[in-house]
Design a protein around this motif. Structure first.
Motif, PDB file in Angstrom:
ATOM      1  N   VAL A  29      47.616  37.214  29.677  1.00 41.15           N
ATOM      2  CA  VAL A  29      48.219  37.340  28.580  1.00 41.15           C
ATOM      3  C   VAL A  29      49.130  36.157  28.531  1.00 41.15           C
ATOM      4  O   VAL A  29      49.722  35.922  29.489  1.00 41.15           O
ATOM      5  CB  VAL A  29      48.950  38.641  28.258  1.00 41.15           C
ATOM      6  N   ALA A  97      45.084  43.430  25.999  1.00 36.15           N
ATOM      7  CA  ALA A  97      45.939  43.058  27.165  1.00 36.15           C
ATOM      8  C   ALA A  97      45.341  43.624  28.504  1.00 36.15           C
ATOM      9  O   ALA A  97      45.416  42.715  29.237  1.00 36.15           O
ATOM     10  CB  ALA A  97      47.327  43.519  27.046  1.00 36.15           C
ATOM     11  N   CYS A 104      44.755  37.173  25.924  1.00 35.20           N
ATOM     12  CA  CYS A 104      45.574  37.404  24.785  1.00 35.20           C
ATOM     13  C   CYS A 104      46.671  36.137  24.483  1.00 35.20           C
ATOM     14  O   CYS A 104      47.095  35.812  25.630  1.00 35.20           O
ATOM     15  CB  CYS A 104      46.325  38.638  25.048  1.00 35.20           C
ATOM     16  N   ALA A 120      52.459  38.069  32.884  1.00 40.88           N
ATOM     17  CA  ALA A 120      51.896  37.327  31.681  1.00 40.88           C
ATOM     18  C   ALA A 120      52.700  35.696  31.828  1.00 40.88           C
ATOM     19  O   ALA A 120      53.625  35.737  32.639  1.00 40.88           O
ATOM     20  CB  ALA A 120      52.701  37.967  30.295  1.00 40.88           C
TER      21      ALA A 120
END
Length: 139
Positions: A29, A97, A104, A120
């Motif tokens: 992500v 995700a 993503c 992330a």
């Protein structure tokens, strides 16, 4: 990811995105943070090219999400118009995700920062002048 670069044009920002894509793999992500006009969509355009997608990349401001097929599935979100985490449930964000087959990319990731997974990558874009952008990952 270590990143702190200044680009002088949209084409430089796209090229930086293409290089960044080489460091990305399915299951990631990537959140992008920056004011309007900072170049979030331009950087994502480069990332998508670097991931093998050569079609049109545009901000999903009103559709909220675009899906592109490249070397991996690319899920391009725009959270600008969302009010909170419950809006993400309607989009199925958690499912995207957690997918190990896709990446993503989220514009306006700071709008619902509590939904960003701790692993992330956050990329900040800062306007320095009409043409220059600082693109960096905070420490």
């Amino acid at each position: 990811m270590t990143l702190d670069r200044v680009t002088s044009s949209p084409s430089e920002t796209v090229k930086l995105g293409e290089r960044l894509a080489k460091e990305l793999a399915g299951g990631l992500v990537v959140g992008l943070v920056g004011e309007l006009g900072a170049g979030k969509t331009v950087l994502i355009r480069g990332i998508c090219r670097g991931l093998g997608y050569n079609g049109i990349v545009s901000s999903p401001t009103f559709s909220l999400m675009n899906i592109y097929s490249g070397d991996v599935q690319i899920y391009h979100f725009d959270w600008y118009r969302l009010d909170g985490p419950s809006d993400l449930d309607d989009l199925g964000f958690e499912e995207y995700a957690s997918s190990k087959k896709g990446i993503c990319l989220i514009e306006w990731a700071d709008r619902i920062s509590q939904a960003i997974p701790p692993e992330a990558i956050l990329i900040h874009l800062e306007i320095l002048s009409d043409h220059e952008r600082r693109i960096y990952c905070p420490k």
